[in-house]
Scaffold this motif. Structure first.
Motif, PDB file in Angstrom:
ATOM      1  N   GLY A  30       0.796  -1.203   0.000  1.00  0.00           N
ATOM      2  CA  GLY A  30       0.000   0.000   0.000  1.00  0.00           C
ATOM      3  C   GLY A  30       0.837   1.265   0.000  1.00  0.00           C
ATOM      4  O   GLY A  30       2.078   1.229  -0.002  1.00  0.00           O
ATOM      5  N   LEU A  31       0.132   2.374  -0.004  1.00  0.00           N
ATOM      6  CA  LEU A  31       0.744   3.701   0.081  1.00  0.00           C
ATOM      7  C   LEU A  31       0.561   4.181   1.515  1.00  0.00           C
ATOM      8  O   LEU A  31      -0.567   4.322   1.997  1.00  0.00           O
ATOM      9  N   ALA A  32       1.679   4.403   2.194  1.00  0.00           N
ATOM     10  CA  ALA A  32       1.646   4.704   3.624  1.00  0.00           C
ATOM     11  C   ALA A  32       2.131   6.111   3.918  1.00  0.00           C
ATOM     12  O   ALA A  32       2.921   6.696   3.170  1.00  0.00           O
ATOM     13  N   ALA A  33       1.656   6.656   5.037  1.00  0.00           N
ATOM     14  CA  ALA A  33       2.083   7.961   5.541  1.00  0.00           C
ATOM     15  C   ALA A  33       2.390   7.825   7.036  1.00  0.00           C
ATOM     16  O   ALA A  33       2.016   6.839   7.674  1.00  0.00           O
ATOM     17  N   ARG A  34       3.081   8.820   7.594  1.00  0.00           N
ATOM     18  CA  ARG A  34       3.333   8.813   9.035  1.00  0.00           C
ATOM     19  C   ARG A  34       2.036   9.096   9.786  1.00  0.00           C
ATOM     20  O   ARG A  34       1.154   9.802   9.285  1.00  0.00           O
ATOM     21  N   GLN A  35       1.930   8.545  10.970  1.00  0.00           N
ATOM     22  CA  GLN A  35       0.732   8.723  11.777  1.00  0.00           C
ATOM     23  C   GLN A  35       0.470  10.201  12.038  1.00  0.00           C
ATOM     24  O   GLN A  35       1.378  10.957  12.399  1.00  0.00           O
TER      25      GLN A  35
ATOM     26  N   ASP B 134       7.716  11.764   2.002  1.00  0.00           N
ATOM     27  CA  ASP B 134       6.372  12.122   2.464  1.00  0.00           C
ATOM     28  C   ASP B 134       5.449  10.916   2.513  1.00  0.00           C
ATOM     29  O   ASP B 134       4.514  10.869   3.327  1.00  0.00           O
ATOM     30  N   LEU B 135       5.709   9.949   1.630  1.00  0.00           N
ATOM     31  CA  LEU B 135       4.892   8.738   1.545  1.00  0.00           C
ATOM     32  C   LEU B 135       5.814   7.578   1.203  1.00  0.00           C
ATOM     33  O   LEU B 135       6.954   7.781   0.751  1.00  0.00           O
ATOM     34  N   ALA B 136       5.308   6.374   1.390  1.00  0.00           N
ATOM     35  CA  ALA B 136       6.092   5.193   1.028  1.00  0.00           C
ATOM     36  C   ALA B 136       5.190   4.133   0.425  1.00  0.00           C
ATOM     37  O   ALA B 136       4.052   3.942   0.869  1.00  0.00           O
ATOM     38  N   LEU B 137       5.700   3.457  -0.584  1.00  0.00           N
ATOM     39  CA  LEU B 137       5.082   2.233  -1.085  1.00  0.00           C
ATOM     40  C   LEU B 137       5.765   1.074  -0.370  1.00  0.00           C
ATOM     41  O   LEU B 137       6.956   0.820  -0.578  1.00  0.00           O
ATOM     42  N   THR B 138       5.034   0.414   0.502  1.00  0.00           N
ATOM     43  CA  THR B 138       5.630  -0.610   1.346  1.00  0.00           C
ATOM     44  C   THR B 138       4.644  -1.749   1.528  1.00  0.00           C
ATOM     45  O   THR B 138       3.543  -1.725   0.966  1.00  0.00           O
ATOM     46  N   ASN B 139       5.053  -2.761   2.297  1.00  0.00           N
ATOM     47  CA  ASN B 139       4.115  -3.845   2.584  1.00  0.00           C
ATOM     48  C   ASN B 139       3.584  -3.711   4.007  1.00  0.00           C
ATOM     49  O   ASN B 139       3.973  -2.802   4.754  1.00  0.00           O
ATOM     50  N   ASP B 140       2.708  -4.617   4.387  1.00  0.00           N
ATOM     51  CA  ASP B 140       2.048  -4.480   5.681  1.00  0.00           C
ATOM     52  C   ASP B 140       3.019  -4.645   6.845  1.00  0.00           C
ATOM     53  O   ASP B 140       2.837  -4.051   7.906  1.00  0.00           O
ATOM     54  N   HIS B 141       4.076  -5.439   6.651  1.00  0.00           N
ATOM     55  CA  HIS B 141       5.084  -5.574   7.699  1.00  0.00           C
ATOM     56  C   HIS B 141       5.808  -4.241   7.920  1.00  0.00           C
ATOM     57  O   HIS B 141       6.070  -3.842   9.051  1.00  0.00           O
ATOM     58  N   GLY B 142       6.141  -3.553   6.824  1.00  0.00           N
ATOM     59  CA  GLY B 142       6.804  -2.257   6.940  1.00  0.00           C
ATOM     60  C   GLY B 142       5.913  -1.224   7.597  1.00  0.00           C
ATOM     61  O   GLY B 142       6.366  -0.418   8.415  1.00  0.00           O
ATOM     62  N   ARG B 143       4.627  -1.225   7.219  1.00  0.00           N
ATOM     63  CA  ARG B 143       3.685  -0.284   7.834  1.00  0.00           C
ATOM     64  C   ARG B 143       3.609  -0.499   9.343  1.00  0.00           C
ATOM     65  O   ARG B 143       3.674   0.448  10.128  1.00  0.00           O
ATOM     66  N   HIS B 144       3.510  -1.755   9.747  1.00  0.00           N
ATOM     67  CA  HIS B 144       3.381  -2.060  11.171  1.00  0.00           C
ATOM     68  C   HIS B 144       4.673  -1.756  11.932  1.00  0.00           C
ATOM     69  O   HIS B 144       4.639  -1.165  13.018  1.00  0.00           O
TER      70      HIS B 144
ATOM     71  N   HIS C 109       7.000   0.375  11.442  1.00  0.00           N
ATOM     72  CA  HIS C 109       7.359   1.793  11.583  1.00  0.00           C
ATOM     73  C   HIS C 109       6.156   2.664  11.942  1.00  0.00           C
ATOM     74  O   HIS C 109       6.207   3.886  11.808  1.00  0.00           O
ATOM     75  N   ASP C 110       5.076   2.032  12.408  1.00  0.00           N
ATOM     76  CA  ASP C 110       3.907   2.748  12.923  1.00  0.00           C
ATOM     77  C   ASP C 110       3.368   3.745  11.906  1.00  0.00           C
ATOM     78  O   ASP C 110       3.122   4.912  12.214  1.00  0.00           O
ATOM     79  N   LEU C 111       3.178   3.275  10.686  1.00  0.00           N
ATOM     80  CA  LEU C 111       2.627   4.096   9.615  1.00  0.00           C
ATOM     81  C   LEU C 111       1.146   3.781   9.458  1.00  0.00           C
ATOM     82  O   LEU C 111       0.629   2.846  10.052  1.00  0.00           O
ATOM     83  N   HIS C 112       0.452   4.579   8.665  1.00  0.00           N
ATOM     84  CA  HIS C 112      -0.941   4.264   8.363  1.00  0.00           C
ATOM     85  C   HIS C 112      -1.151   4.276   6.861  1.00  0.00           C
ATOM     86  O   HIS C 112      -0.464   4.983   6.114  1.00  0.00           O
ATOM     87  N   TRP C 113      -2.094   3.452   6.421  1.00  0.00           N
ATOM     88  CA  TRP C 113      -2.377   3.338   5.000  1.00  0.00           C
ATOM     89  C   TRP C 113      -3.208   4.527   4.504  1.00  0.00           C
ATOM     90  O   TRP C 113      -4.187   4.894   5.126  1.00  0.00           O
ATOM     91  N   LEU C 114      -2.828   5.077   3.376  1.00  0.00           N
ATOM     92  CA  LEU C 114      -3.719   5.943   2.595  1.00  0.00           C
ATOM     93  C   LEU C 114      -4.534   5.088   1.635  1.00  0.00           C
ATOM     94  O   LEU C 114      -5.678   5.428   1.312  1.00  0.00           O
ATOM     95  N   ALA C 115      -3.926   4.017   1.174  1.00  0.00           N
ATOM     96  CA  ALA C 115      -4.607   3.053   0.302  1.00  0.00           C
ATOM     97  C   ALA C 115      -3.804   1.767   0.355  1.00  0.00           C
ATOM     98  O   ALA C 115      -2.594   1.790   0.577  1.00  0.00           O
ATOM     99  N   ARG C 116      -4.474   0.648   0.161  1.00  0.00           N
ATOM    100  CA  ARG C 116      -3.784  -0.637   0.180  1.00  0.00           C
ATOM    101  C   ARG C 116      -4.404  -1.577  -0.850  1.00  0.00           C
ATOM    102  O   ARG C 116      -5.506  -1.331  -1.329  1.00  0.00           O
ATOM    103  N   ARG C 117      -3.677  -2.611  -1.176  1.00  0.00           N
ATOM    104  CA  ARG C 117      -4.171  -3.629  -2.096  1.00  0.00           C
ATOM    105  C   ARG C 117      -3.683  -4.986  -1.600  1.00  0.00           C
ATOM    106  O   ARG C 117      -2.678  -5.082  -0.877  1.00  0.00           O
TER     107      ARG C 117
END
Length: 221
Positions: A111-116, A171-181, A183-191
């Motif tokens: 997904g596309l992630a941002a900082r909390q 400002d944003l990252a394309l990462t996987n769910d492990h990376g989001r979790h 580094h305490d990020l939140h999804w803007l969108a996911r697939r």
């Protein structure tokens, strides 16, 4: 006539022969912990243990170039590489390597992630990503950001992309769910994750069983 099933069975037989001969293998793949590659290595390890084989010792490396150096330099016996890796041909065509085995296994969700608590406020967005994953951006970009110009911030892995974002270098990252979790990020969108073919290369000599002779018209009569 040799069928597709026969060919795959022979590949599995060859892999089993290597495991019986060499025991625990040292496996190199892309790190750090939490990458889709580590996730696939863990799946392979579980399947081998369930089949009565020793699980490999997994070593994680910062780049696939380092993975290649490890297996060709004798520090590991096998390398695990996703078919989606853009430079997988470096492994296919290396004179010291052979394709030992392959299997399909899905990646985690991407997904596309941002900082909390933060939303991108720049006119130009800095997006950290592996080059292979950047193709997901048009699908994942929210409508409110589609008019923004993009500057790509190269990352060595999905986990590295999340880390680049978490330290403020994107400002944003394309990462996987492990990376989001992690580094305490939140999804803007996911697939959902994608079904990927994983390639296992080795520098060990392979005693490939002889191919079954092709049938002739006379054999079939």
């Amino acid at each position: 006539m040799t069928t597709f099933g026969d060919t795959y069975a022979r590949s599995l037989e060859r892999f089993g022969a290597v495991l019986r001969e060499h025991g625990t293998l040292r496996l190199s793949t892309l790190g750090p912990a939490g990458t889709s590659s580590e996730y696939a290595a863990g799946h392979l390890r579980e399947r081998l243990l369930a089949a009565g084989y020793p699980g490999p010792e997994v070593a994680l490396h910062p780049t696939f170039g380092a993975v290649l150096d490890s297996v060709t330099g004798g520090r590991s016996e096998v390398a695990l590489v996703p078919s989606a890796y853009r430079d997988a041909t470096a492994f296919h065509w290396h004179p010291a390597l052979r394709l030992l085995f392959h299997f399909a296994h899905p990646t985690p969700a991407y997904g596309l992630a941002a900082r909390q608590g933060q939303a991108p406020d720049r006119t130009r967005l800095r997006i950290s990503t592996m080059s292979e994953v950047s193709v997901l951006y048009p699908e994942l970009c929210p409508p409110a950001l589609r008019d923004r110009a993009v500057d790509w911030v190269p990352a060595r892995s999905t986990m590295d992309a999340a880390q680049v974002l978490s330290r403020g270098d994107a400002d944003l990252a394309l990462t996987n769910d492990h990376g989001r979790h992690a580094h305490d990020l939140h999804w803007l969108a996911r697939r959902p994750g994608a079904q990927i073919v994983w390639l296992l290369f080795t520098s060990l000599p392979l005693n490939t069983p002889p191919a079954a002779p092709a049938s002739t018209d006379e054999d079939e009569r």
